[in-house]
Design a protein around this motif. Sequence first.
Motif, short mmCIF file in Angstrom:
data_model
loop_
_atom_site.label_atom_id
_atom_site.label_comp_id
_atom_site.label_asym_id
_atom_site.label_seq_id
_atom_site.Cartn_x
_atom_site.Cartn_y
_atom_site.Cartn_z
N ASN A 63 10.05 38.03 -30.44
CA ASN A 63 10.48 37.35 -29.22
C ASN A 63 11.11 38.34 -28.24
OD1 ASN A 63 11.14 35.36 -27.38
ND2 ASN A 63 12.15 34.04 -28.87
N LEU A 64 11.96 39.22 -28.75
CA LEU A 64 12.59 40.24 -27.91
C LEU A 64 11.54 41.14 -27.26
CD1 LEU A 64 15.66 41.40 -30.04
CD2 LEU A 64 15.74 40.20 -27.86
N CYS A 65 10.55 41.55 -28.06
CA CYS A 65 9.50 42.44 -27.54
C CYS A 65 8.71 41.77 -26.43
CB CYS A 65 8.56 42.86 -28.67
SG CYS A 65 9.28 44.05 -29.81
N ASP A 72 4.48 43.43 -30.47
CA ASP A 72 4.62 44.14 -31.73
C ASP A 72 3.87 43.36 -32.81
OD1 ASP A 72 5.32 45.49 -34.06
OD2 ASP A 72 7.32 45.98 -33.32
N VAL A 73 2.71 43.87 -33.17
CA VAL A 73 1.89 43.21 -34.20
C VAL A 73 1.99 43.94 -35.54
CG1 VAL A 73 0.29 42.19 -32.56
CG2 VAL A 73 -0.17 44.48 -33.44
N SER A 74 2.96 44.88 -35.63
CA SER A 74 3.14 45.61 -36.89
C SER A 74 4.20 44.98 -37.78
CB SER A 74 3.53 47.07 -36.60
OG SER A 74 4.81 47.15 -36.01
N VAL A 75 4.80 43.87 -37.32
CA VAL A 75 5.93 43.29 -38.06
C VAL A 75 5.55 42.86 -39.48
CG1 VAL A 75 7.39 42.54 -36.15
CG2 VAL A 75 5.44 41.14 -36.81
N GLY A 76 4.39 42.26 -39.64
CA GLY A 76 3.96 41.82 -40.96
C GLY A 76 3.77 42.98 -41.91
N HIS A 123 3.79 56.53 -23.66
CA HIS A 123 3.22 55.58 -22.72
C HIS A 123 1.90 54.96 -23.21
CE1 HIS A 123 6.28 56.92 -19.95
NE2 HIS A 123 5.86 58.18 -20.08
N VAL A 124 1.86 54.65 -24.51
CA VAL A 124 0.73 53.94 -25.09
C VAL A 124 1.03 52.45 -25.02
CG1 VAL A 124 -0.66 53.58 -27.18
CG2 VAL A 124 0.23 55.86 -26.64
N ARG A 125 0.05 51.65 -24.69
CA ARG A 125 0.27 50.19 -24.61
C ARG A 125 0.79 49.66 -25.95
NH1 ARG A 125 -1.36 47.39 -20.29
NH2 ARG A 125 -2.69 48.45 -18.75
N ALA A 126 1.76 48.74 -25.85
CA ALA A 126 2.45 48.26 -27.05
C ALA A 126 1.51 47.64 -28.07
CB ALA A 126 3.52 47.24 -26.64
N MET A 127 0.53 46.87 -27.61
CA MET A 127 -0.41 46.24 -28.54
C MET A 127 -1.18 47.27 -29.34
SD MET A 127 -1.70 43.30 -29.62
CE MET A 127 -1.62 42.01 -28.37
N ILE A 128 -1.71 48.29 -28.66
CA ILE A 128 -2.49 49.33 -29.32
C ILE A 128 -1.61 50.15 -30.26
CG2 ILE A 128 -3.94 51.36 -28.98
CD1 ILE A 128 -5.19 48.72 -28.07
N ALA A 129 -0.42 50.52 -29.77
CA ALA A 129 0.49 51.36 -30.56
C ALA A 129 0.90 50.67 -31.86
CB ALA A 129 1.72 51.71 -29.74
#
Length: 322
Positions: A63-65, A72-76, A123-129
């Motif tokens: 939520n914060l992100c 942030d899709v790396s949480v899992g 400066h990489v897009r958050a989704m890709i990173a």
Amino acid sequence: MNKKELTIQNVRNCLRGKGTLLVLIVMILFSTCTFGSTFMSWSNVSNVLRQMSWFGIAAIGVNLCIIAGGRDVSVGYTAMLTGMIFTFCITKLGLNLWISVLIALCVGPLVGIINGFIIAKLHVRAMIATLSVGWILSSLGLIINNDSTIYISKQTPHIGLFYSISRSNLFGFLPTPFCIFLILVFAFWYFTTRTSTGRAIYAIGGDSESASMMGINVVKTQMITHFICSVLACIAGLFLVARTGVGDPASCSQWGFTMMSTVVIGGTRMRGGRGDIRGIIIGVLIYGMIGNMLTMAGMTKYWQDMITGLVLLMAILSQNLK
């Protein structure tokens, strides 16, 4: 304006922005009518609250992100790797319980620093990173024990105390992890609304360039946001292991996108800059109830994903209409 029109307008004003709350109320009424006292029994309700708690703890960070305009899709994968490292340390290496916990808790800060550096500095897009980092974490989780689940022995010293953080009740009836989840929700709601860093998160989510011109350190704020997100995912991973007693490399793989759905369902705008941390309570309750209803109806989890997708679509359409 006559009295009838005034009344209708008052109702509309009252309901505006509360669509997901109405969905939750309708789901409760429908489930009560369909499944009767079984659904409303405290054993079933407490089970739903317990199961959604560790998921909700990680979702606070997501939520914060999103509020900050990121993803942030790396949480899992962070939660999974935390569980795998903890169980590996305590079973394969024979380390003390508390040393194993401390080592596992290092996963979150490390992942958060890496994610924040790649996004804010490179400066990489958050989704890709975060997707790239997530795949790396997934591979590490599989490598640790050759793609096998690690089971914690019942004879492990003090393991009962560790399990109690996820399996016990406060006051004899309220699930402990749910209470911790609520405390964290309101702590981070206070953080985002009452501190300068929290307000900076909203500012960079609304317009990072304008925020930078106002003197806000965008790089620092982005790194703090992703650091917090990964630490919360790490804590959620330990809660999950305390509940199941195993380290499973296949667990939590769908958390990233599912949590983004629950965050949006809870009222946070996907484009960033707007949202309420407290809305995640409703978001995860809806997601948990969908799964519980389908289980009681004898339906598979695949239906849960479809229904969650439909609810998410309605939430996004509602945001666009506003």
